[in-house]
Design a protein around this motif. Sequence first.
Motif: not given
Length: 461
Positions: A207-222
Motif C-alpha cells: 500500500y506504499k505506506k511507511p513504518v515506524i517502530f516505537d522502539s523503547a524496548r527494541f533490544a529486549e525484543n532482539a
Amino acid sequence: MELPFAESWKIKMVEPIRKSTREERLQWIKEAHYNVFQLKAEQVYIDCITDSGTGAMSDRQWAAMMMGDESYAGASSFFRLKDTITRITGFKYVIPTHQGRAAENVLFSYLVKAGDIIPGNSHFDTTKGHIESRKAIALDCTIDEAKDTQLEIPFKGNVSPEKLEKALAENAAKIPFIIVTITNNTAGGQPVSMENLRQVRAIADKYKKPVIFDSARFAENAYFIKTREKGYENKTIKEIVKEMFSLADGMTMSAKKDAIVNMGGFIATNKQEWYDGAKTFCIPFEGYLTYGGMNGRDMDALAVGLDENTEFDNLETRIKQVEYLAKRLDEYGIPYQRPAGGHAIFVDADKILTNVPKEEFPAQALTVHLYLEAGIRGCEIGYLLADRDPVTRENRFNGLDLLRLAIPRRVYTNNHMDVIAAALKNVYDRRESIRRGVKIVWEAELMRHFTVQLEPLEPLK
Ligand SMILES: *Cc1c(COP(=O)(O)O)cnc(C)c1O
C-alpha cells in the motif's frame, strides 16, 4: 556440574533502601489516597512501579558523562550519539528529544492530521495520546491471542497481518504510517517476531505506506528473537537489531528503557523529508537540533548505554531476572500474563481477587495489599488506567485487569525478587478473605490513574 547463571556485572556503588512497618505503611497509603503514585519514594522498599528511567548506569556511562560537550550548537556529544545510533540502527538522521513522548510529539506534529488512522499493535498510552489529541484514531491490530493471559506463545506482541491488511484495504488514504511497538509493552512486554516485522513491511509496501517502530524496548525484543525464533540463534544482538530496523522507515525511542539512562529519547530515520519536517517542530518544542531536549553529557551516557544494552550478556542478565521472578510465582501458583515479558510481570488480578467485583478495581486493590504486605510498589494496569469511555463516561471493563511489577535494569538482586514473590504469595494465600476493593472519590478526566484519590471499601489492616 553445570555452573549456575550469574549476573554479567558486579556492583561498584550502592544506594541504601529501608524497610518499614505495616503501621507506617497503613498511614502512608492512607495519606496517598490509596494511590501508589502519590507515595514518597522513601516510603517504598522495593520499587517496581516502572522500568522507565530507573535503571542503573554503568561505570562507562558515568565516565562518558565527564566528556560531555555542552556547546549549544554542534556539540561533539551529539555527533557521538548520532554515530552510535547510525551504527546500531542504520538510520542516518537523528533528532535528540528529552524523552520518548517528546519524540512522538515532534514527529507526529509533522505526520499526523485530524481524521487520520494509525494502525499498530497496542499503542503505548502516550503514543495513543499524541494520536488522539490530534483527532486521529489509534487502531489496535494486535493478535487476539495477546488477550488470553494463560496462553503460552513465543511472540504474543505480534501485529495481526489480517487486521492490518483489512485496515489498509478499507482506509489506505487516511493512513499516514503504521506503528509497531517493540516489545509490545501494553500486551505485557511481549515480543514481535522478525517474521511478523517482515509481514508488516510487505503489507506496508503493497500500500506504499511507511513504518515506524516505537522502539523503547527494541533490544529486549532482539533478545527474544535470538532465543525464540528459528534462524537467529547464531546471530549477534547487534546483527538482529540492524535487521529489525532495516524493515522500518524510522523510529521513536524512549531511551529511559533500553538505553538505560534516566532521561532521554530520540527520533531516527532515513527519510530526509521526515527529518526536515520534524526539525521545524523540534526547535520550538525541544531545542536546537544538536541537543533536542538533552544535555551534552546525557547524550554521551545514552550512546554508551545503547552500545552496552545491545550486547547479549547484558540482556540475558536482565531477562533471566524477570524469568526468575516468574518461576517463583509459578511455584506459588500465582497467575500472570504468560510467558513472562521482557521488562515486567503482569499479575492477573481478576483471577486472584475473585471476590472483588470489577466495579471495585481488583488490580488496584491487589496493588494496595502488596504495598501493605512488604512496602513493594507495583502499578495497576487495568480498569483504572483504562479511563472512562470518552462518549458514555462509563468505566471500561472490557480489557485486562493487571498488577504490573516492572523490574528496573541492573538495580535489584534476585533476593529482592524472592521478597516480592513471598509478599505476593502471602496476599495470594489470604485472597478469599479480601472481599472488597476501592472506590473513586476524585478523578481527572484523562490519565486518571496518576492522580486518582481512592477509599477502601473494607477496613485494611
Ligand atoms: C515509555 C514509552 C514511551 C514514552 O516514553 P517516555 O520516555 O516515557 O516519554 C513510548 N512508547 C513506549 C512503548 C514506551 O514504553
